[in-house]
Design a protein around this motif. Structure first.
Motif, mmCIF file in Angstrom:
data_model
loop_
_atom_site.group_PDB
_atom_site.id
_atom_site.type_symbol
_atom_site.label_atom_id
_atom_site.label_comp_id
_atom_site.label_asym_id
_atom_site.label_seq_id
_atom_site.Cartn_x
_atom_site.Cartn_y
_atom_site.Cartn_z
ATOM 1 N N MET A 46 -6.428 -1.735 -1.319
ATOM 2 C CA MET A 46 -5.976 -0.967 -2.478
ATOM 3 C C MET A 46 -4.818 -1.748 -3.092
ATOM 4 O O MET A 46 -3.984 -2.305 -2.363
ATOM 5 C CB MET A 46 -5.503 0.422 -2.056
ATOM 6 C CG MET A 46 -6.598 1.302 -1.470
ATOM 7 S SD MET A 46 -7.903 1.710 -2.659
ATOM 8 C CE MET A 46 -7.001 2.734 -3.819
ATOM 9 N N THR A 47 -4.764 -1.768 -4.403
ATOM 10 C CA THR A 47 -3.726 -2.562 -5.064
ATOM 11 C C THR A 47 -3.009 -1.735 -6.123
ATOM 12 O O THR A 47 -3.525 -0.741 -6.640
ATOM 13 C CB THR A 47 -4.316 -3.814 -5.731
ATOM 14 O OG1 THR A 47 -5.263 -3.398 -6.728
ATOM 15 C CG2 THR A 47 -5.012 -4.702 -4.715
ATOM 16 N N GLY A 48 -1.784 -2.174 -6.422
ATOM 17 C CA GLY A 48 -0.985 -1.586 -7.489
ATOM 18 C C GLY A 48 -0.032 -2.639 -8.010
ATOM 19 O O GLY A 48 -0.087 -3.806 -7.575
ATOM 20 N N PRO A 49 0.871 -2.298 -8.907
ATOM 21 C CA PRO A 49 1.806 -3.284 -9.466
ATOM 22 C C PRO A 49 2.697 -3.892 -8.381
ATOM 23 O O PRO A 49 3.572 -3.239 -7.828
ATOM 24 C CB PRO A 49 2.637 -2.462 -10.459
ATOM 25 C CG PRO A 49 1.830 -1.241 -10.733
ATOM 26 C CD PRO A 49 1.074 -0.959 -9.478
ATOM 27 N N GLY A 50 2.422 -5.140 -8.022
ATOM 28 C CA GLY A 50 3.244 -5.839 -7.045
ATOM 29 C C GLY A 50 2.955 -5.509 -5.603
ATOM 30 O O GLY A 50 3.689 -5.951 -4.715
ATOM 31 N N TRP A 51 1.875 -4.760 -5.313
ATOM 32 C CA TRP A 51 1.564 -4.456 -3.912
ATOM 33 C C TRP A 51 0.063 -4.475 -3.642
ATOM 34 O O TRP A 51 -0.749 -4.152 -4.504
ATOM 35 C CB TRP A 51 2.161 -3.115 -3.472
ATOM 36 C CG TRP A 51 1.780 -1.908 -4.294
ATOM 37 C CD1 TRP A 51 2.470 -1.373 -5.342
ATOM 38 C CD2 TRP A 51 0.628 -1.065 -4.123
ATOM 39 N NE1 TRP A 51 1.831 -0.265 -5.848
ATOM 40 C CE2 TRP A 51 0.716 -0.038 -5.105
ATOM 41 C CE3 TRP A 51 -0.456 -1.059 -3.252
ATOM 42 C CZ2 TRP A 51 -0.253 0.969 -5.242
ATOM 43 C CZ3 TRP A 51 -1.427 -0.055 -3.366
ATOM 44 C CH2 TRP A 51 -1.315 0.934 -4.351
ATOM 45 N N THR A 52 -0.250 -4.885 -2.420
ATOM 46 C CA THR A 52 -1.634 -4.925 -1.927
ATOM 47 C C THR A 52 -1.637 -4.384 -0.508
ATOM 48 O O THR A 52 -0.926 -4.888 0.361
ATOM 49 C CB THR A 52 -2.169 -6.372 -1.905
ATOM 50 O OG1 THR A 52 -2.016 -6.959 -3.190
ATOM 51 C CG2 THR A 52 -3.631 -6.405 -1.487
ATOM 52 N N LEU A 53 -2.426 -3.353 -0.262
ATOM 53 C CA LEU A 53 -2.560 -2.770 1.077
ATOM 54 C C LEU A 53 -3.982 -3.015 1.568
ATOM 55 O O LEU A 53 -4.945 -2.486 0.997
ATOM 56 C CB LEU A 53 -2.249 -1.274 1.045
ATOM 57 C CG LEU A 53 -0.780 -0.900 0.864
ATOM 58 C CD1 LEU A 53 -0.636 0.575 0.503
ATOM 59 C CD2 LEU A 53 0.004 -1.208 2.145
ATOM 60 N N ARG A 54 -4.102 -3.841 2.614
ATOM 61 C CA ARG A 54 -5.416 -4.218 3.124
ATOM 62 C C ARG A 54 -5.684 -3.518 4.462
ATOM 63 O O ARG A 54 -4.826 -3.499 5.356
ATOM 64 C CB ARG A 54 -5.503 -5.735 3.294
ATOM 65 C CG ARG A 54 -6.954 -6.232 3.474
ATOM 66 C CD ARG A 54 -7.046 -7.738 3.329
ATOM 67 N NE ARG A 54 -6.595 -8.224 2.038
ATOM 68 C CZ ARG A 54 -7.336 -8.214 0.931
ATOM 69 N NH1 ARG A 54 -8.576 -7.726 0.962
ATOM 70 N NH2 ARG A 54 -6.847 -8.690 -0.197
#
Length: 289
Positions: free
Chosen positions: A134-142
């Motif tokens: 899942m991604t958002g502004p400035g972050w990625t959670l794998r």
């Protein structure tokens, strides 16, 4: 481990690093330590919430206050024990965010537990496969698949900072319980070995303080489990025995209230050893092969 002195920071948003805040739920207990820690990931207008916790209105309000004007774009659950996922549905209703992460899992059992039972209300909009993000502004959670504590357990790696949200797989206050039939010691050990091979720099668990030397801790956890395994094999080398007979030898000075939890841990080890062809059982009595 003894509880730290109160007051605990229940309901307060604590900044752990630029992309990570933590909110402690008001559910302290012998198996949750000071309570379940919900994490908010993101520093801009779109954030993710990890392990929303129990469906406690005060905790949900504390999460929303910490989120502020940002949009919650994902509510992510590591697993479906009742101290982790029940707030997902009401939080999704309040924010419109999808529930993503682990697969749904409910195990019905009348056996006594040493942790929370499963959450029957959990209904994800999307189940993350190992390696999906899942991604958002400035972050990625794998997603990192880590079965063992439960068969549906996931960790989430924050790629921008090297942090890993470990749920109950690795905790900052105690070893994780592995309770058959869903908890699997063989899978748990393989998941620990997988984490040991990674380069994460800090673990944020659902219970306890951040783990700043994760590889060292995981090595110690693997060694502890192997020590327990060797104890079991040594005791079975002396004579065949039922599970309750292991406890006085393996857990000297154990609080009687933890006796059942210790028996469940021994059972998880025995099932793994049986699968590997090292022990066998007849009725309730175990022996070496």
């Amino acid at each position: 481990m003894a509880l730290p002195p109160e007051p605990w920071p229940t309901g307060i948003a604590e900044q752990l690093e630029p992309l990570v805040r933590r909110v402690l739920a008001p559910n302290p207990s012998p198996y949750t330590f000071t309570g379940t820690q919900t994490y908010i990931v993101g520093a801009e207008d779109k954030v993710a919430v990890i392990d929303p916790g129990p469906a406690d209105e005060a905790h949900i309000e504390a999460i929303l206050a910490a989120v502020g004007d940002a949009q919650v774009t994902a509510i992510m659950c590591t697993h479906t024990h009742r101290d982790h996922s029940p707030a997902a549905a009401p939080l999704a209703e309040r924010t419109g965010a999808p529930i993503v992460g682990c697969a749904p899992l409910v195990i019905e059992s009348d056996l006594p537990r040493s942790d929370e039972a499963f959450d029957p209300t959990y209904a994800p909009d999307r189940v993350l496969e190992d390696g999906e993000a899942m991604t958002g502004p400035g972050w990625t959670l794998r997603a990192v698949h880590t079965p063992g504590h439960t068969s549906n357990h996931l960790c989430f790696a924050l790629e921008e900072s090297g942090a890993l949200f470990t749920g109950d797989h690795v905790m900052g206050w105690s070893t994780s319980v592995v309770i058959p039939p869903d908890g699997d010691m063989g899978h748990y050990m393989k998941s620990l070995e997988r984490l040991q091979s990674r380069g994460d720099t800090v673990y944020y668990s659902a219970h306890g303080e951040p783990i700043t030397k994760p590889q060292q801790l995981v090595r110690g956890m693997i060694g502890h489990r192997r020590q327990r395994e060797n104890q079991i094999l040594r005791l079975l080398g002396e004579r065949a025995r039922p599970i309750p007979d292991f406890i006085p030898e393996m857990y000297k000075g154990l609080d009687p209230r933890l006796n059942k939890a210790a028996q469940m841990s021994v059972e998880a080890h025995l099932i793994d050893l049986e699968r590997r062809g090292l022990v066998a059982r007849s009725e309730h009595v175990w022996k070496t092969i």
